[in-house]
Design a protein around this motif. Structure first.
Motif, PDB file in Angstrom:
ATOM      1  N   LYS A 133      -9.478  -2.328  10.452  1.00  0.00           N
ATOM      2  CA  LYS A 133     -10.126  -1.831  11.673  1.00  0.00           C
ATOM      3  C   LYS A 133     -10.170  -2.918  12.744  1.00  0.00           C
ATOM      4  O   LYS A 133     -10.042  -2.632  13.946  1.00  0.00           O
ATOM      5  N   LYS A 134     -10.346  -4.145  12.318  1.00  0.00           N
ATOM      6  CA  LYS A 134     -10.396  -5.253  13.266  1.00  0.00           C
ATOM      7  C   LYS A 134      -9.013  -5.620  13.790  1.00  0.00           C
ATOM      8  O   LYS A 134      -8.872  -6.087  14.925  1.00  0.00           O
ATOM      9  N   LYS A 164     -13.479  -3.657   1.864  1.00  0.00           N
ATOM     10  CA  LYS A 164     -13.328  -4.777   2.788  1.00  0.00           C
ATOM     11  C   LYS A 164     -11.951  -4.759   3.448  1.00  0.00           C
ATOM     12  O   LYS A 164     -11.788  -5.210   4.582  1.00  0.00           O
ATOM     13  N   GLU A 180      -9.645   3.262  13.026  1.00  0.00           N
ATOM     14  CA  GLU A 180     -10.668   4.107  12.397  1.00  0.00           C
ATOM     15  C   GLU A 180     -10.555   5.554  12.844  1.00  0.00           C
ATOM     16  O   GLU A 180     -10.817   6.484  12.073  1.00  0.00           O
ATOM     17  N   GLU A 189     -12.154  -2.560   6.414  1.00  0.00           N
ATOM     18  CA  GLU A 189     -12.863  -3.244   7.493  1.00  0.00           C
ATOM     19  C   GLU A 189     -11.937  -4.242   8.189  1.00  0.00           C
ATOM     20  O   GLU A 189     -11.966  -4.386   9.418  1.00  0.00           O
ATOM     21  N   TYR A 190     -11.110  -4.917   7.412  1.00  0.00           N
ATOM     22  CA  TYR A 190     -10.147  -5.866   7.968  1.00  0.00           C
ATOM     23  C   TYR A 190      -9.139  -5.148   8.864  1.00  0.00           C
ATOM     24  O   TYR A 190      -8.851  -5.602   9.982  1.00  0.00           O
TER      25      TYR A 190
END
Length: 480
Positions: A328-329, A322, A335, A325-326
């Motif tokens: 990447k935002k 997670k 990425e 994923e954080y």
């Protein structure tokens, strides 16, 4: 075996005893009463720790006797710290001719195990909230971790609750060498009548939370020894302290493979710096998965240094994808910048081997769903990198140059103080500005970096990293 009404000769108030009994009853009501049940143990291999010969104890209807010269490491997963210390003890035990068995008391389908998982979930949730809410952190989390857990009354309640762990010890020989890397596995072992129990205390801030009367207690620093010997600050009145045979200062709990290669690894680090190779920086994500904003800020700051090949960046997400994923935002194009190593331990091990032979640049990210791989991958990486960025947790005590992020929980403050005083780490860098400045300093100042490395070599000569071996010796000797 009552360990609640008195603690090292200090009487506990009737009010606290009553609260402790109510607490135990609450867990029985919530998770059931298995006090008369006989649990039997067998064991399976742990492939990622095969080089240590570690076997994982599991429940089995029939049971299976342990082989060789068994040495038990009682632990729980609470973040990554207690698992990492357990690996250090297992490694040292194997190097000394023993056969280590992994005993995770939170992993079973038993009342005591459910109690541990319940408390661990609360701890993890609060740790994450503390990173998002300054008010929660200031008024609840920091005081609880530095002062609430420090009180003798807290230990009395834990001692009563840990009686629920006794059924899990049914198959263990009473005189088996046993090291606990969290206080609950230690208390459970003592309640079960084991005679060779060592309670390896993890932190540098003396707290009654970590007391397990009946076990041999070990600490890593003189500061911790003094505080525990006096039971300093654990009640409003002066307390009777711990006995001479109850407490030992042993040094840092570090894996045999790391201790045996300190000089070799420092030599490789200094050689890379002399050749102006990219500075290898490891960012570690803890087992609670907190600190996301600071990680994001560090990465943004370091990307230009990676691009100019002044830095090679390694990020171990543990088992927290997670966090990736954080990021990447939060970081545009992140990425596409990274080389991912996700759930492929063989590929990861090939990279570790490659790091000894080649100049490494770029950004590498790691995640493993297997908890043993998630934790041990940092142990392997720390030997190959030049600098580790971490919160001041159990990693404080490892022989690698370190930058400290902000602590999570007041007890970690004293780990940071220890690291900066012994010379192999920086002071805490609590915000984006301070940690960016420290990163740039370590990238540019070769003399400062060499100074840290020299302190690690001096501490190795002094035996500062021999705590794991000494813990094993004390467990084998026992209290008989």
């Amino acid at each position: 075996m009552d360990k609640t009404s008195t603690i090292f000769g200090n009487p506990v108030s009737p009010k606290t005893i009553k609260q402790a009994e109510k607490g135990k009853a609450k867990y029985i009501k919530k998770f059931g009463d298995d006090s008369h049940k006989e649990y039997h143990l067998s064991y399976i291999s742990i492939p990622s720790l095969e080089h240590m010969g570690v076997k994982n104890l599991v429940l089995d209807k029939e049971g299976k006797a342990m082989e060789g010269k068994p040495f038990i490491i009682g632990n729980i997963r609470m973040g990554f710290g207690h698992y990492r210390i357990s690996m250090a003890i297992a490694s040292c035990a194997k190097s000394m001719g023993y056969d280590p068995y992994w005993f995770d008391l939170a992993s079973f389908d038993a009342t005591g195990s459910k109690m541990i998982r319940y408390q661990n979930d609360l701890y993890s949730m609060a740790s994450k909230i503390s990173q998002k809410s300054r008010l929660f952190n200031h008024f609840f989390w920091e005081p609880l971790n530095s002062e609430g857990f420090r009180k003798l009354s807290y230990n009395a309640k834990d001692q009563k609750a840990s009686e629920l762990l006794v059924p899990l010890f049914h198959d263990l020989p009473k005189d088996v060498p046993y090291v606990a890397t969290h206080v609950w596995p230690s208390q459970g072992a003592v309640h079960a009548g084991l005679t060779h129990v060592v309670n390896a205390i993890p932190d540098n801030w003396p707290m009654a939370l970590h007391l397990s009367e009946g076990a041999i207690h070990t600490v890593q620093t003189p500061f911790a020894y003094l505080g525990y010997k006096m039971l300093n600050g654990m009640a409003k009145t002066r307390l009777q302290g711990m006995g001479d045979d109850d407490l030992y200062e042993v040094g840092c709990y570090v894996d045999h493979e790391i201790v045996a290669n300190v000089e070799k690894d420092i030599e490789a680090r200094l050689a890379r710096r002399e050749k102006d190779e990219p500075l290898r920086i490891l960012l570690t994500v803890g087992g609670a998965g907190a600190g996301a904003k600071q990680f994001c800020a560090m990465i943004k700051f370091l990307i230009p240094f990676v691009t100019s090949k002044k830095v090679a960046l390694f990020m171990n997400f543990g088992d927290h994808l997670k966090m990736f994923e954080y990021l990447k935002k939060q970081i545009e194009g992140f990425e596409n910048m990274v080389r991912p190593y996700f759930n492929d331990y063989d590929k990861f091990l090939k990279l570790i081997d490659k790091m000894d032979k080649e100049v490494i640049d770029g950004i590498y990210v790691f995640e493993h769903d297997d908890i043993f791989q998630a934790v041990y991958s940092t142990n392997l990486l720390m030997r190959k990198v030049d600098l580790m960025v971490t919160k001041p947790s159990e990693l404080v005590f490892y022989p690698v140059p370190k930058i400290f992020q902000r602590h999570i929980g007041g007890h970690e403050v004293y780990g940071a103080i220890y690291g900066r005083e012994v010379g192999d780490a920086t002071f805490e860098c609590p915000d984006e500005k301070s940690i960016s400045r420290m990163l740039q300093t370590m990238i540019e100042d070769k003399a400062l970096y060499a100074h840290m490395c020299q302190h690690i070599l001096e501490r190795k000569k002094q035996g500062a990293y021999d705590g794991g071996y000494k813990v094993v010796e004390l467990a084998v000797k026992g209290r008989n």
